[in-house]
Motif scaffolding. Sequence first.
Motif, mmCIF file in Angstrom:
data_model
loop_
_atom_site.group_PDB
_atom_site.id
_atom_site.type_symbol
_atom_site.label_atom_id
_atom_site.label_comp_id
_atom_site.label_asym_id
_atom_site.label_seq_id
_atom_site.Cartn_x
_atom_site.Cartn_y
_atom_site.Cartn_z
ATOM 1 N N ASN A 264 0.802 -1.215 0.000
ATOM 2 C CA ASN A 264 0.000 0.000 0.000
ATOM 3 C C ASN A 264 0.837 1.268 0.000
ATOM 4 O O ASN A 264 0.400 2.302 -0.491
ATOM 5 N N ARG A 265 2.047 1.213 0.560
ATOM 6 C CA ARG A 265 2.935 2.365 0.458
ATOM 7 C C ARG A 265 3.243 2.672 -1.002
ATOM 8 O O ARG A 265 3.306 3.828 -1.408
ATOM 9 N N HIS A 266 3.448 1.618 -1.788
ATOM 10 C CA HIS A 266 3.751 1.825 -3.205
ATOM 11 C C HIS A 266 2.499 2.126 -4.021
ATOM 12 O O HIS A 266 2.552 2.924 -4.967
ATOM 13 N N ALA A 267 1.375 1.496 -3.679
ATOM 14 C CA ALA A 267 0.156 1.676 -4.476
ATOM 15 C C ALA A 267 -0.597 2.954 -4.127
ATOM 16 O O ALA A 267 -1.094 3.657 -5.012
ATOM 17 N N PHE A 268 -0.678 3.258 -2.819
ATOM 18 C CA PHE A 268 -1.516 4.361 -2.375
ATOM 19 C C PHE A 268 -0.768 5.431 -1.593
ATOM 20 O O PHE A 268 -1.360 6.430 -1.180
ATOM 21 N N GLY A 269 0.543 5.216 -1.350
ATOM 22 C CA GLY A 269 1.321 6.211 -0.622
ATOM 23 C C GLY A 269 1.015 6.262 0.861
ATOM 24 O O GLY A 269 1.255 7.290 1.510
ATOM 25 N N GLN A 270 0.474 5.176 1.401
ATOM 26 C CA GLN A 270 0.158 5.124 2.824
ATOM 27 C C GLN A 270 0.259 3.686 3.308
ATOM 28 O O GLN A 270 0.263 2.751 2.514
ATOM 29 N N ASP A 271 0.347 3.508 4.646
ATOM 30 C CA ASP A 271 0.571 2.173 5.196
ATOM 31 C C ASP A 271 -0.634 1.256 5.060
ATOM 32 O O ASP A 271 -0.487 0.037 4.921
ATOM 33 N N LYS A 272 -1.826 1.822 5.090
ATOM 34 C CA LYS A 272 -3.045 1.018 5.028
ATOM 35 C C LYS A 272 -3.780 1.293 3.721
ATOM 36 O O LYS A 272 -3.699 2.403 3.178
#
Length: 262
Positions: A200-208
Amino acid sequence: MCRHESKFIQIIVQEIVSKLDFTVLSVTPYQTGIDSHVKDINLWFQGGLNNVSVMMICGMGGIGKTTIAKIVYNQNFDKFEGSSFLANIRETAKQPNGLVCLQRQLVSDILKWNKERIYCVAEEINKIKDAMCCKRVLVVLDDVDGLDQVNALLGMRDWLHPGSKIMITTRHVQLLKADEVYKSYVVKELNDDEAICLFNRHAFGQDKPIEAYVEHSKRVIHHCGGLPLALEVLGFSLSGETIDVERKCISKIKNTFSRENS
């Protein structure tokens, strides 16, 4: 100026150049699941001051061995009199004169000189011996898949100066002979929490994950099996996507694994 003074000045100049020429290796900004591995390997650096220590960092392709080795190298290379990180040895060795090019780089890194003209593997072994027998060195051999590559780059381990450290990243746990003294460190897959965080860090820029993609993310994690490379590639490639995430993920997973196993 006498010959001894000239030689002494040359030694001082070389030492100063070596201290100024350190190069920090670039690593991924997202290092989920890496800290514990780095901490364990850094403990290894605290011992073996009177002998040569060899560590093999083992695990499947894409598990994060190179990233771990780079971080450890960045944190420790300035503690040694010479250092070298030889990347992608498996692929480079397949190229014409690939091993010779790696040997040149190793000698150049250790001595901080321009790459010498070396034309064969056997000729270079003595140059490597001369370069490393009087210095505490840190050498990383990245992505090794054959003992011949280790021998071409390090020769006899008893050539190395006491206190030197050698790290080898490899997919082959049995790479070194059983009677050789070395430490083996096996890198495991990410657990589910770490995998979701990295993806999710790579896909959405956040941990969750974004609420609408929670279930999709869980299924992606299941297909990736905790493999960091697949999670990073998929997450990055899907950044900004808004539709049909799961189908695209599964297709990209298959492509990633087929390339990795080729």
